[in-house]
Each structure stands twice: as C-alpha cells, then as structure tokens.
Design a protein around this motif. Sequence first.
Motif, PDB file in Angstrom:
ATOM      1  N   ASN A  44      23.227 -36.326   1.714  1.00  0.00           N
ATOM      2  CA  ASN A  44      24.553 -35.904   2.068  1.00  0.00           C
ATOM      3  C   ASN A  44      25.563 -35.995   2.298  1.00  0.00           C
ATOM      4  O   ASN A  44      25.927 -35.136   3.518  1.00  0.00           O
ATOM      5  N   THR A 177      25.440 -39.022  13.169  1.00  0.00           N
ATOM      6  CA  THR A 177      25.528 -39.774  13.001  1.00  0.00           C
ATOM      7  C   THR A 177      27.672 -40.677  12.177  1.00  0.00           C
ATOM      8  O   THR A 177      27.866 -39.464  11.848  1.00  0.00           O
ATOM      9  N   LYS A 178      27.720 -41.814  12.409  1.00  0.00           N
ATOM     10  CA  LYS A 178      28.800 -42.153  12.156  1.00  0.00           C
ATOM     11  C   LYS A 178      28.848 -41.575  10.264  1.00  0.00           C
ATOM     12  O   LYS A 178      30.255 -41.363  10.287  1.00  0.00           O
ATOM     13  N   ASP A 179      27.634 -41.832   9.537  1.00  0.00           N
ATOM     14  CA  ASP A 179      27.709 -42.086   8.801  1.00  0.00           C
ATOM     15  C   ASP A 179      27.286 -40.333   8.093  1.00  0.00           C
ATOM     16  O   ASP A 179      28.471 -40.232   6.989  1.00  0.00           O
ATOM     17  N   GLN A 180      26.622 -39.815   7.880  1.00  0.00           N
ATOM     18  CA  GLN A 180      26.730 -38.161   8.285  1.00  0.00           C
ATOM     19  C   GLN A 180      28.373 -37.602   8.202  1.00  0.00           C
ATOM     20  O   GLN A 180      28.112 -36.676   7.363  1.00  0.00           O
ATOM     21  N   LEU A 182      31.393 -39.116   9.199  1.00  0.00           N
ATOM     22  CA  LEU A 182      31.867 -39.384   7.579  1.00  0.00           C
ATOM     23  C   LEU A 182      32.321 -39.360   5.902  1.00  0.00           C
ATOM     24  O   LEU A 182      32.460 -38.250   5.462  1.00  0.00           O
ATOM     25  N   ASP A 183      30.562 -38.768   5.246  1.00  0.00           N
ATOM     26  CA  ASP A 183      29.956 -37.720   4.469  1.00  0.00           C
ATOM     27  C   ASP A 183      30.431 -36.853   3.921  1.00  0.00           C
ATOM     28  O   ASP A 183      31.007 -36.333   3.368  1.00  0.00           O
ATOM     29  N   SER A 194      37.749 -48.284  10.088  1.00  0.00           N
ATOM     30  CA  SER A 194      36.455 -48.197  10.656  1.00  0.00           C
ATOM     31  C   SER A 194      36.343 -47.455  11.733  1.00  0.00           C
ATOM     32  O   SER A 194      34.684 -46.595  11.969  1.00  0.00           O
ATOM     33  N   GLY A 224      25.034 -42.210  17.340  1.00  0.00           N
ATOM     34  CA  GLY A 224      26.193 -41.291  16.627  1.00  0.00           C
ATOM     35  C   GLY A 224      26.470 -40.007  18.262  1.00  0.00           C
ATOM     36  O   GLY A 224      26.861 -40.869  19.389  1.00  0.00           O
TER      37      GLY A 224
END
Length: 231
Positions: A44, A177-180, A182-183, A194, A224
């Motif tokens: 990621n 996505t949000k996680d992508q 962020l990473d 958050s 996302g």
Amino acid sequence: MRILLMEDEEDLGIAIKRSLLGQNYVVDWVTSGQEGLYLLESPNITYNIGIFDWLLPELSGIELLKIIRQQKNSLPVLMLTAKDTMMDKIMGLDAGADDYLIKPFEMLELFARIRALLRRNQEIKPQQLKVKNLILDYQTNTIQVDLKIGKKEIIPLTNKEFHLLEFFMRHPQQILTKDQLLDQLWEIGSDTISNVVAAQIRLLRKKLNQYGYGDLIETVYGLGYRLKLDN
C-alpha cells in the motif's frame, strides 16, 4: 514525493526528517533495516527515494540494499555513511546504491542529491500529468489550469493538497479508499484525526471549484473517492 529514511542515530534522524518535511516531502523514518524492509514490502506504500544508513541494527543498509535489488526493486537509494574509503564507496555502489553521502554533511547538499535522484528517475516518466484542463508539472511542482485564453494559471495548493490531487491524477477513474490515501499521503504513525482524508478532500474541492472543477473528485459512498473523467 515520499521518502523512506533509515537512520538509527536519533539526533540525526530527527534533524533529517524535520529538514525534509520543511522541503514538503512525506517522510517515514525508521531506525532498523528490518523495519525498512517491512515498509518496502508493503503493497500500500510507494516510495520515491530511499535514504539508507550503512550501519543499522538487525539488518544493515547495505544488506537491505542487496535484498531489494535482488527483488528487482529499482527504488533510487542514497547511502549515508561515515565510511569514506574508495573501497567502501565501490562496495556501496556495486550493491546497488545510486548515490553516496559521507557523514557529516550539510542539509543543502542532501537536498541537492535528492533532487538529482528524482530528476534521474523521472527521465523515464512523463514530465507532466494532464486531466481535462488541469496540468501537473513535475518540473515546478505546481498544478496549473489551462484557461483556454492563451495562458495558464497556477492553482494555489498546499503541499498536502498537491500530493492528494497528484495521487488522484495518477489513478483516474479508480476508486481510492480512505486507507489507501492515508497510507500514501501521511507519514507512518502520524497523529491524524479520523476524518482527516474527508477534510483534506473538502478543502481541495473548494479550491478546484473556483476553476470549475469542484465535482472532479466524487465520493463513492461506502467505498472511497474517485477522480472522474466524464462530463
């Protein structure tokens, strides 16, 4: 641009990271080669430059360099070391280092060597990205809008907004996505709230809206965000 910094001298690591953040880089700092290998193998995260100290605990910078080159990882790597003999330099370069900086060094020289590595790496990449009338120029690190009246105007973005829009422009039509996000755009372990991604996208949309591109990045509810090319 995201940099992986591996340096186990705490004072030097803090100084380098602070200086690089001041140059608008995203920096992940670890103190061992094993930690660095873990991040480099993460699916990621994509790094643009690696800064490896030669002598690291668990797994040395030179050993890690040999591993990633065996894995066909072409990450540009700048070695930091107090080893200054000709044979040491040859060993580092033969292991796959792209450049070599001897401690102690001035931060201005570090910045110059990073810029040189980035330019060299971008020779095989486009100098610009274009989506509709938005142009990302890697030479000037700016986002410009073509006003169709014979001139271009630079959109005043913060560093985080620039990198966020760049990431979308490199992945058009793809749901991110949000996680992508962020990473890719926030340092590992950074203290983020958050809703930091949603807040950053809201600010970016507000600026793009001034040029008629407020709906360029759409929310895909439950999944996302996506940069859309239709309309």
